[in-house]
Design a protein around this motif. Sequence first.
Motif, PDB file in Angstrom:
ATOM      1  N   LYS A  98       0.840  -1.201   0.000  1.00 21.41           N
ATOM      2  CA  LYS A  98       0.000   0.000   0.000  1.00 21.41           C
ATOM      3  C   LYS A  98       0.878   1.256   0.000  1.00 21.41           C
ATOM      4  O   LYS A  98       0.502   2.293  -0.536  1.00 21.41           O
ATOM      5  N   ARG A 102       0.708   4.288  -2.618  1.00 24.14           N
ATOM      6  CA  ARG A 102       0.628   5.721  -2.327  1.00 24.14           C
ATOM      7  C   ARG A 102       1.540   6.508  -3.274  1.00 24.14           C
ATOM      8  O   ARG A 102       1.158   7.554  -3.793  1.00 24.14           O
ATOM      9  N   GLU A 116      -7.758  10.146 -11.828  1.00 23.61           N
ATOM     10  CA  GLU A 116      -7.121   8.861 -11.514  1.00 23.61           C
ATOM     11  C   GLU A 116      -6.468   8.899 -10.139  1.00 23.61           C
ATOM     12  O   GLU A 116      -6.535   7.917  -9.390  1.00 23.61           O
ATOM     13  N   LYS A 119      -9.142   8.650  -7.485  1.00 27.22           N
ATOM     14  CA  LYS A 119      -9.632   7.274  -7.394  1.00 27.22           C
ATOM     15  C   LYS A 119      -8.641   6.404  -6.618  1.00 27.22           C
ATOM     16  O   LYS A 119      -9.037   5.598  -5.763  1.00 27.22           O
ATOM     17  N   ALA A 120      -7.360   6.591  -6.891  1.00 21.57           N
ATOM     18  CA  ALA A 120      -6.328   5.810  -6.201  1.00 21.57           C
ATOM     19  C   ALA A 120      -6.282   6.151  -4.712  1.00 21.57           C
ATOM     20  O   ALA A 120      -6.193   5.258  -3.860  1.00 21.57           O
ATOM     21  N   TYR A 121      -6.356   7.439  -4.387  1.00 19.59           N
ATOM     22  CA  TYR A 121      -6.340   7.850  -2.981  1.00 19.59           C
ATOM     23  C   TYR A 121      -7.573   7.311  -2.244  1.00 19.59           C
ATOM     24  O   TYR A 121      -7.473   6.860  -1.098  1.00 19.59           O
ATOM     25  N   SER A 122      -8.720   7.377  -2.892  1.00 23.47           N
ATOM     26  CA  SER A 122      -9.958   6.889  -2.266  1.00 23.47           C
ATOM     27  C   SER A 122      -9.858   5.398  -1.968  1.00 23.47           C
ATOM     28  O   SER A 122     -10.269   4.935  -0.892  1.00 23.47           O
ATOM     29  N   SER A 123      -9.283   4.653  -2.904  1.00 26.58           N
ATOM     30  CA  SER A 123      -9.122   3.215  -2.716  1.00 26.58           C
ATOM     31  C   SER A 123      -8.189   2.908  -1.546  1.00 26.58           C
ATOM     32  O   SER A 123      -8.474   2.041  -0.714  1.00 26.58           O
ATOM     33  N   LEU A 124      -7.103   3.667  -1.464  1.00 25.33           N
ATOM     34  CA  LEU A 124      -6.141   3.456  -0.381  1.00 25.33           C
ATOM     35  C   LEU A 124      -6.748   3.821   0.974  1.00 25.33           C
ATOM     36  O   LEU A 124      -6.495   3.150   1.981  1.00 25.33           O
ATOM     37  N   GLU A 126      -9.895   3.621   1.775  1.00 22.88           N
ATOM     38  CA  GLU A 126     -10.856   2.579   2.146  1.00 22.88           C
ATOM     39  C   GLU A 126     -10.171   1.459   2.911  1.00 22.88           C
ATOM     40  O   GLU A 126     -10.730   0.906   3.855  1.00 22.88           O
ATOM     41  N   ASP A 127      -8.940   1.157   2.502  1.00 22.24           N
ATOM     42  CA  ASP A 127      -8.170   0.110   3.182  1.00 22.24           C
ATOM     43  C   ASP A 127      -7.604   0.592   4.508  1.00 22.24           C
ATOM     44  O   ASP A 127      -7.464  -0.177   5.447  1.00 22.24           O
TER      45      ASP A 127
END
Length: 298
Positions: A98, A102, A116, A119-124, A126-127
């Motif tokens: 992860k 980042r 993009e 979207k990547a920050y939002s996914s990270l 969430e985890d």
Amino acid sequence: MVSKTEESQLQQLENQVENRGGGAWEYLSLVRKLKLRRSDKVLKHGLTILNDPKKRSALGPDEWTLYEQVAIAALDCQCLEVAKDCIKVLQKKFPDSKRVGRLEAMLLEAKGSWAEAEKAYSSLLEDNPLDQVISMRRVAMAKARGDILGAIEWLNKYLEIFMADHDAWRELAEIYVSLQMYKQAAFCYEELILSQPMIPLYHLAYADVIYTIGGLENLQTAKKYYASTIELTGGKNTRALFGICLCTSAIAQLTKGRNNEDKEISGLAAAALEKDYKQSSPSKLSLLSSTLRSLKIQ
């Protein structure tokens, strides 16, 4: 906050490395330890090590730490190809990391691929909703896009979780001031003063904001915080001394000069200013006297 000893050590190492006296890794390690950027120098000296197989292998596991440090420095310096190469090496070594994810998102951000990156920050997040770095990257990205209201929103969400982050409170306060949202800025500075009451900068900034809002009660409060700034700085803060004079002049206009205590305080502030100007800027002493007379301090 970097201590004077650490700053001296850093400067000594930096001079040594710049003059080819060795110690590049020690310098890079100290920059990382002190959480400083020094991006141009980190990029320059970090690549010197990474591009030398012997020096790189001598680092052992710290090799990967250096790749990350150089990648971030390269992003700061807009050397995106260098950052991309470093990230590729880290992706190969840590395919499911992860932390590397980042860096990938930061590369997207540096390229201006906002959607993009978001979207990547939002996914990270969430985890790991408690990732402070990613949360603050969203703030930085909003500011870079000119979305100041978005930056305010993200900062407020961030501070709901990380209330002890003084830098975030200060950043939010400064954004509010830039938008002339002085009451909101005052709240931020109140939080900072409550958590770090001995830092004069917060007292001074709060006094400036309250003075700007105006009104008798606010002027009296601003005067108190200008006074506390003077106390915390040993009487050497010129801005706060002027603040005392401005507040007492404004208060006198509103109260028709009924407060003799204010006259005494403003007299002391004016005397301190004159003493300071005589020592540091005697050519502007007449301008100071004229200013104080216009405020009816003299």
